[in-house]
Design an enzyme around this catalytic site. Sequence first.
Site, PDB file in Angstrom:
ATOM      1  N   ARG A  54       0.688  -1.100   0.230  1.00  0.00           N
ATOM      2  CA  ARG A  54      -0.297   0.268   0.023  1.00  0.00           C
ATOM      3  C   ARG A  54       0.753   1.088   0.352  1.00  0.00           C
ATOM      4  O   ARG A  54       2.629   1.301   0.688  1.00  0.00           O
ATOM      5  CB  ARG A  54      -0.887   0.428   0.907  1.00  0.00           C
ATOM      6  CG  ARG A  54      -1.369  -1.164   1.367  1.00  0.00           C
ATOM      7  CD  ARG A  54      -2.821  -0.742   2.378  1.00  0.00           C
ATOM      8  NE  ARG A  54      -3.669  -2.250   3.316  1.00  0.00           N
ATOM      9  CZ  ARG A  54      -3.251  -3.821   3.690  1.00  0.00           C
ATOM     10  NH1 ARG A  54      -1.546  -3.361   4.351  1.00  0.00           N
ATOM     11  NH2 ARG A  54      -4.200  -4.755   3.681  1.00  0.00           N
TER      12      ARG A  54
ATOM     13  N   LYS B  83      -2.204  -2.617   8.322  1.00  0.00           N
ATOM     14  CA  LYS B  83      -3.213  -2.541   8.790  1.00  0.00           C
ATOM     15  C   LYS B  83      -3.420  -3.024   9.350  1.00  0.00           C
ATOM     16  O   LYS B  83      -3.414  -4.334   9.994  1.00  0.00           O
ATOM     17  CB  LYS B  83      -4.528  -2.143   8.248  1.00  0.00           C
ATOM     18  CG  LYS B  83      -5.138  -1.549   6.242  1.00  0.00           C
ATOM     19  CD  LYS B  83      -6.182  -1.774   5.851  1.00  0.00           C
ATOM     20  CE  LYS B  83      -6.024  -0.309   4.355  1.00  0.00           C
ATOM     21  NZ  LYS B  83      -7.471  -1.098   3.460  1.00  0.00           N
TER      22      LYS B  83
ATOM     23  N   HIS C  92      -2.606   2.893  -5.859  1.00  0.00           N
ATOM     24  CA  HIS C  92      -2.832   1.563  -5.101  1.00  0.00           C
ATOM     25  C   HIS C  92      -3.470   0.657  -6.599  1.00  0.00           C
ATOM     26  O   HIS C  92      -3.434  -0.607  -6.300  1.00  0.00           O
ATOM     27  CB  HIS C  92      -4.289   2.017  -4.622  1.00  0.00           C
ATOM     28  CG  HIS C  92      -4.919   0.885  -4.064  1.00  0.00           C
ATOM     29  ND1 HIS C  92      -4.874   0.303  -2.629  1.00  0.00           N
ATOM     30  CD2 HIS C  92      -5.844   0.097  -3.832  1.00  0.00           C
ATOM     31  CE1 HIS C  92      -5.003  -0.546  -1.817  1.00  0.00           C
ATOM     32  NE2 HIS C  92      -6.393  -0.573  -3.195  1.00  0.00           N
TER      33      HIS C  92
ATOM     34  N   ARG D  52      -0.621  -1.969  -6.964  1.00  0.00           N
ATOM     35  CA  ARG D  52      -0.814  -3.432  -5.632  1.00  0.00           C
ATOM     36  C   ARG D  52      -1.690  -4.039  -6.083  1.00  0.00           C
ATOM     37  O   ARG D  52      -1.338  -5.222  -5.876  1.00  0.00           O
ATOM     38  CB  ARG D  52      -1.410  -2.649  -4.224  1.00  0.00           C
ATOM     39  CG  ARG D  52      -1.614  -3.764  -3.221  1.00  0.00           C
ATOM     40  CD  ARG D  52      -2.101  -2.922  -2.037  1.00  0.00           C
ATOM     41  NE  ARG D  52      -2.827  -3.578  -1.471  1.00  0.00           N
ATOM     42  CZ  ARG D  52      -2.451  -4.696  -0.009  1.00  0.00           C
ATOM     43  NH1 ARG D  52      -0.880  -4.946  -0.209  1.00  0.00           N
ATOM     44  NH2 ARG D  52      -3.486  -5.084   0.411  1.00  0.00           N
TER      45      ARG D  52
ATOM     46  N   HIS E  98      -4.492  -9.297   3.596  1.00  0.00           N
ATOM     47  CA  HIS E  98      -5.463  -9.145   4.055  1.00  0.00           C
ATOM     48  C   HIS E  98      -5.641 -10.184   5.162  1.00  0.00           C
ATOM     49  O   HIS E  98      -4.950 -10.756   5.648  1.00  0.00           O
ATOM     50  CB  HIS E  98      -6.639  -9.735   2.753  1.00  0.00           C
ATOM     51  CG  HIS E  98      -6.600  -9.218   1.666  1.00  0.00           C
ATOM     52  ND1 HIS E  98      -6.520  -9.163   0.734  1.00  0.00           N
ATOM     53  CD2 HIS E  98      -6.000  -7.860   1.115  1.00  0.00           C
ATOM     54  CE1 HIS E  98      -6.187  -7.971  -0.675  1.00  0.00           C
ATOM     55  NE2 HIS E  98      -5.817  -7.046  -0.009  1.00  0.00           N
TER      56      HIS E  98
ATOM     57  N   TYR F 131      -9.529 -10.705  -6.473  1.00  0.00           N
ATOM     58  CA  TYR F 131      -8.562 -11.103  -7.206  1.00  0.00           C
ATOM     59  C   TYR F 131      -8.427 -12.887  -8.636  1.00  0.00           C
ATOM     60  O   TYR F 131      -8.726 -12.541  -9.798  1.00  0.00           O
ATOM     61  CB  TYR F 131      -7.430 -11.182  -7.688  1.00  0.00           C
ATOM     62  CG  TYR F 131      -7.151  -9.925  -6.438  1.00  0.00           C
ATOM     63  CD1 TYR F 131      -7.284  -8.634  -7.378  1.00  0.00           C
ATOM     64  CD2 TYR F 131      -6.609  -9.491  -5.201  1.00  0.00           C
ATOM     65  CE1 TYR F 131      -5.998  -7.751  -6.695  1.00  0.00           C
ATOM     66  CE2 TYR F 131      -6.666  -8.045  -4.552  1.00  0.00           C
ATOM     67  CZ  TYR F 131      -5.843  -7.449  -4.698  1.00  0.00           C
ATOM     68  OH  TYR F 131      -6.010  -6.150  -4.380  1.00  0.00           O
TER      69      TYR F 131
END
Length: 300
Positions: free
Chosen positions: A151, A174, A242, A245, A268, A277
Amino acid sequence: MSRHDLLATWRDHLVNSRRRSDHTVRAYSACAARLLQSLEIEEWDQAAKLDAPDLRRFIADRRADGIGNATAARELSALKSFIAFARQQVGDGDGEAPRLRGPRIKKGLPRPVTPDDAVNMADLVAGNAVADWIGERDRAVMLLLYGSGLRIAEALSLKGANLPLGEVIQVTGKGGKQRIVPILPITREAVDRYAAKCPYTLGAEEPLFRGAKGGVLSQGMVQKAMAKARKMLGLPDTATPHALRHSFATHLLGAGADLRSLQELLGHASLGSTQIYTKVDAATMLENYRSAHPRARKKG
């Protein structure tokens, strides 16, 4: 000096000083060769005197040969860089390029950023920067996003302590979740070049990527540089930082990566976030099938 010598010097500059990709070196060299042959230029001072009207006429001739807006925009960018380099060779100021806007390019359908597009955008961002070290900085950030799936906030959170980059690095994503991501050789080289040219001391606990005044590089500056590059290359507005990525993930999946490994690489929290994806890749394959298979098209 012959025309061949001019082109050899230009090619050497692109390869060794600007570290451009093989694709970019071939394209930029071909553009310069066409310009020199068309205008019968064999000296740097002749090339340095070229201005916006000269470029406008040359591009008009190329358009008459049948090239489209996207190709015209790419060639104009290459030729402006060449003339700026010619002006540096004869000591003409800071080697500024002629001021000339490229043709408008119609927005196409959103499409994945291809490997070539990703590298070409990074190269173009570097070439458009106001200072060499800033260009190297932006190129390094973009290659981290595409080559490692970071990110943008993760890339900009790296510290001087991360230098020199190895084959992998640990990043914090995150929720403070840490993960290990791979670093491609092209990315390591780009970060090393930036670090060598950065005018600020990159202390262990200080930000790796710096703004023009030495502070933390903002996401907005990277987004702005990339927006300019995608416009010049005729890429859609979806070609954002983004998106690099997303492209990293899509290309890995298409190459055979399994979802669990991809989930770890992307950081994730749930597999559900990664499964999107599979839909992207399936949509791409279906589009290719419909375009290529003789019995896939509907009969009119």
